[in-house]
Design a protein around this motif. Structure first.
Motif, PDB file in Angstrom:
ATOM      1  N   TRP A 166       0.946  -1.227  -0.300  1.00  0.00           N
ATOM      2  CA  TRP A 166       0.231  -0.046   0.050  1.00  0.00           C
ATOM      3  C   TRP A 166       0.718   1.190   0.129  1.00  0.00           C
ATOM      4  O   TRP A 166       1.275   1.438   1.084  1.00  0.00           O
ATOM      5  N   LEU A 167       0.953   1.625  -1.228  1.00  0.00           N
ATOM      6  CA  LEU A 167       1.916   2.838  -1.389  1.00  0.00           C
ATOM      7  C   LEU A 167       1.765   4.212  -0.401  1.00  0.00           C
ATOM      8  O   LEU A 167       2.698   4.613   0.039  1.00  0.00           O
ATOM      9  N   GLU A 168       0.602   4.382  -0.285  1.00  0.00           N
ATOM     10  CA  GLU A 168       0.174   5.495   0.433  1.00  0.00           C
ATOM     11  C   GLU A 168       0.229   5.415   2.054  1.00  0.00           C
ATOM     12  O   GLU A 168       0.516   6.402   2.668  1.00  0.00           O
ATOM     13  N   GLN A 169       0.563   4.184   2.186  1.00  0.00           N
ATOM     14  CA  GLN A 169       0.899   3.943   3.703  1.00  0.00           C
ATOM     15  C   GLN A 169       2.321   3.440   3.802  1.00  0.00           C
ATOM     16  O   GLN A 169       2.561   2.384   4.845  1.00  0.00           O
ATOM     17  N   GLY A 170       3.255   3.996   3.008  1.00  0.00           N
ATOM     18  CA  GLY A 170       4.700   3.683   3.435  1.00  0.00           C
ATOM     19  C   GLY A 170       4.909   2.279   2.683  1.00  0.00           C
ATOM     20  O   GLY A 170       6.025   1.956   3.262  1.00  0.00           O
ATOM     21  N   ALA A 171       4.362   2.018   1.560  1.00  0.00           N
ATOM     22  CA  ALA A 171       4.585   0.603   1.021  1.00  0.00           C
ATOM     23  C   ALA A 171       4.482  -0.591   2.226  1.00  0.00           C
ATOM     24  O   ALA A 171       4.730  -1.713   1.629  1.00  0.00           O
ATOM     25  N   ARG A 172       3.516  -0.251   3.220  1.00  0.00           N
ATOM     26  CA  ARG A 172       3.275  -1.592   3.972  1.00  0.00           C
ATOM     27  C   ARG A 172       2.481  -2.574   3.274  1.00  0.00           C
ATOM     28  O   ARG A 172       1.617  -2.427   2.581  1.00  0.00           O
ATOM     29  N   GLU A 173       2.648  -3.775   3.582  1.00  0.00           N
ATOM     30  CA  GLU A 173       1.814  -4.922   2.867  1.00  0.00           C
ATOM     31  C   GLU A 173       0.383  -4.552   3.513  1.00  0.00           C
ATOM     32  O   GLU A 173       0.121  -4.389   4.571  1.00  0.00           O
ATOM     33  N   ALA A 174      -0.554  -4.914   2.424  1.00  0.00           N
ATOM     34  CA  ALA A 174      -1.878  -4.650   2.821  1.00  0.00           C
ATOM     35  C   ALA A 174      -2.652  -5.618   2.033  1.00  0.00           C
ATOM     36  O   ALA A 174      -2.324  -6.087   1.025  1.00  0.00           O
ATOM     37  N   TRP A 175      -4.020  -5.575   2.431  1.00  0.00           N
ATOM     38  CA  TRP A 175      -5.086  -6.298   1.743  1.00  0.00           C
ATOM     39  C   TRP A 175      -6.265  -5.516   1.242  1.00  0.00           C
ATOM     40  O   TRP A 175      -6.401  -4.207   1.734  1.00  0.00           O
ATOM     41  N   GLU A 176      -6.572  -5.636   0.115  1.00  0.00           N
ATOM     42  CA  GLU A 176      -7.908  -5.173  -0.460  1.00  0.00           C
ATOM     43  C   GLU A 176      -8.967  -6.236  -0.638  1.00  0.00           C
ATOM     44  O   GLU A 176      -8.462  -7.177  -1.470  1.00  0.00           O
ATOM     45  N   LEU A 177      -9.970  -5.858  -0.068  1.00  0.00           N
ATOM     46  CA  LEU A 177     -11.238  -6.610  -0.490  1.00  0.00           C
ATOM     47  C   LEU A 177     -12.322  -6.101  -1.120  1.00  0.00           C
ATOM     48  O   LEU A 177     -12.749  -4.985  -0.867  1.00  0.00           O
ATOM     49  N   PRO A 212      -4.232   0.820  -3.455  1.00  0.00           N
ATOM     50  CA  PRO A 212      -5.221   0.142  -3.968  1.00  0.00           C
ATOM     51  C   PRO A 212      -5.146  -0.597  -5.407  1.00  0.00           C
ATOM     52  O   PRO A 212      -4.277   0.048  -6.210  1.00  0.00           O
ATOM     53  N   CYS A 213      -5.669  -1.397  -5.698  1.00  0.00           N
ATOM     54  CA  CYS A 213      -5.771  -2.055  -7.000  1.00  0.00           C
ATOM     55  C   CYS A 213      -7.086  -1.562  -7.765  1.00  0.00           C
ATOM     56  O   CYS A 213      -6.982  -1.139  -8.924  1.00  0.00           O
ATOM     57  N   LEU A 214      -8.131  -2.342  -7.300  1.00  0.00           N
ATOM     58  CA  LEU A 214      -9.527  -2.159  -7.642  1.00  0.00           C
ATOM     59  C   LEU A 214      -9.843  -2.449  -9.220  1.00  0.00           C
ATOM     60  O   LEU A 214     -10.868  -2.252  -9.660  1.00  0.00           O
ATOM     61  N   ASP A 215      -9.002  -3.476  -9.674  1.00  0.00           N
ATOM     62  CA  ASP A 215      -9.112  -3.795 -10.936  1.00  0.00           C
ATOM     63  C   ASP A 215     -10.159  -5.004 -10.664  1.00  0.00           C
ATOM     64  O   ASP A 215     -10.107  -5.860  -9.803  1.00  0.00           O
ATOM     65  N   PRO A 216     -11.096  -5.309 -11.926  1.00  0.00           N
ATOM     66  CA  PRO A 216     -11.810  -6.528 -11.788  1.00  0.00           C
ATOM     67  C   PRO A 216     -11.002  -7.710 -11.902  1.00  0.00           C
ATOM     68  O   PRO A 216      -9.874  -7.695 -12.341  1.00  0.00           O
ATOM     69  N   TRP A 217     -11.411  -8.762 -11.953  1.00  0.00           N
ATOM     70  CA  TRP A 217     -10.876 -10.352 -11.769  1.00  0.00           C
ATOM     71  C   TRP A 217     -10.319 -10.260 -13.314  1.00  0.00           C
ATOM     72  O   TRP A 217     -11.184 -10.319 -14.193  1.00  0.00           O
ATOM     73  N   ALA A 218      -9.222 -10.652 -13.430  1.00  0.00           N
ATOM     74  CA  ALA A 218      -8.801 -11.416 -14.648  1.00  0.00           C
ATOM     75  C   ALA A 218      -8.139 -12.751 -14.550  1.00  0.00           C
ATOM     76  O   ALA A 218      -7.417 -12.787 -13.483  1.00  0.00           O
ATOM     77  N   TYR A 273     -18.128  -2.037  -3.349  1.00  0.00           N
ATOM     78  CA  TYR A 273     -17.790  -1.403  -2.170  1.00  0.00           C
ATOM     79  C   TYR A 273     -16.097  -2.139  -1.792  1.00  0.00           C
ATOM     80  O   TYR A 273     -15.928  -3.259  -2.217  1.00  0.00           O
ATOM     81  N   CYS A 274     -15.420  -1.586  -1.156  1.00  0.00           N
ATOM     82  CA  CYS A 274     -13.803  -2.027  -0.992  1.00  0.00           C
ATOM     83  C   CYS A 274     -13.628  -1.658   0.268  1.00  0.00           C
ATOM     84  O   CYS A 274     -13.671  -0.619   0.802  1.00  0.00           O
ATOM     85  N   LEU A 275     -12.701  -2.548   0.958  1.00  0.00           N
ATOM     86  CA  LEU A 275     -11.975  -2.385   2.204  1.00  0.00           C
ATOM     87  C   LEU A 275     -10.680  -2.723   2.206  1.00  0.00           C
ATOM     88  O   LEU A 275     -10.188  -3.667   1.588  1.00  0.00           O
ATOM     89  N   HIS A 276      -9.999  -1.716   2.766  1.00  0.00           N
ATOM     90  CA  HIS A 276      -8.298  -1.849   2.800  1.00  0.00           C
ATOM     91  C   HIS A 276      -7.934  -2.050   4.204  1.00  0.00           C
ATOM     92  O   HIS A 276      -8.483  -1.325   4.986  1.00  0.00           O
ATOM     93  N   LEU A 277      -6.957  -3.010   4.299  1.00  0.00           N
ATOM     94  CA  LEU A 277      -6.382  -3.415   5.596  1.00  0.00           C
ATOM     95  C   LEU A 277      -4.889  -3.579   5.529  1.00  0.00           C
ATOM     96  O   LEU A 277      -4.455  -4.139   4.735  1.00  0.00           O
ATOM     97  N   VAL A 278      -4.136  -3.152   6.364  1.00  0.00           N
ATOM     98  CA  VAL A 278      -2.936  -3.131   6.472  1.00  0.00           C
ATOM     99  C   VAL A 278      -2.712  -4.742   7.018  1.00  0.00           C
ATOM    100  O   VAL A 278      -3.661  -5.344   7.886  1.00  0.00           O
ATOM    101  N   ALA A 279      -1.579  -5.260   6.974  1.00  0.00           N
ATOM    102  CA  ALA A 279      -1.294  -6.578   7.239  1.00  0.00           C
ATOM    103  C   ALA A 279      -1.479  -7.057   8.666  1.00  0.00           C
ATOM    104  O   ALA A 279      -1.874  -8.183   8.864  1.00  0.00           O
TER     105      ALA A 279
END
Length: 140
Positions: free
Chosen positions: A64-75, A132-138, A85-91
């Protein structure tokens, strides 16, 4: 520290909803028995209708670049709209990291409030270059 007692993919008991993290509005992602369980704090419970509109959840893991490149989850609760709807969580808001070999599907995401399980959706996992990625599934 969060205590989560499991009954397979279900949560049989937890102290999460009485924790300081929940009081601050931080969700928590717990993994067990083929399920990612989103523990939703009271402050985020109004998002449940938006989550229920989804057909499946895209779970992305990356820096998550905006959070100092900390590893993060996007749901990303994919509903086919332009603004799902999207939820972002740090590791640290999760109790486990999924291995790269788990990319694809084959598991569920459940959403829990203090009243129990509220939602169960099929899920797909991918590693991404940034959150954030926010891309549809490929297909991988």
């Amino acid at each position: 520290m969060h205590i989560i007692e499991n009954d397979g993919p279900a949560i049989s008991r937890t102290n999460y909803w009485d924790s300081a993290h929940a009081a601050r509005g931080y969700a928590f992602l717990s993994w067990n028995a083929g399920a990612g369980r989103v523990l939703l704090p009271d402050a985020l419970a109004p998002a449940l209708p938006d989550m229920r509109a989804a057909r499946y959840v895209i779970v992305s893991l990356g820096p998550w670049l905006e959070q100092g490149a900390r590893e993060a989850w996007e749901l990303l609760f994919e509903d086919g709209s332009d603004a799902p709807y999207c939820l972002h969580l740090v590791a640290e808001q999760s109790d486990r990291r999924l291995p790269d070999t788990d990319q694809g599907g084959g598991f569920v995401i459940t959403v829990w409030t203090r009243d129990g399980e509220q939602l169960r959706l099929p899920a797909r996992f991918r590693k991404v270059t940034e959150i954030p990625c926010l891309d549809p599934w490929a297909e991988q």
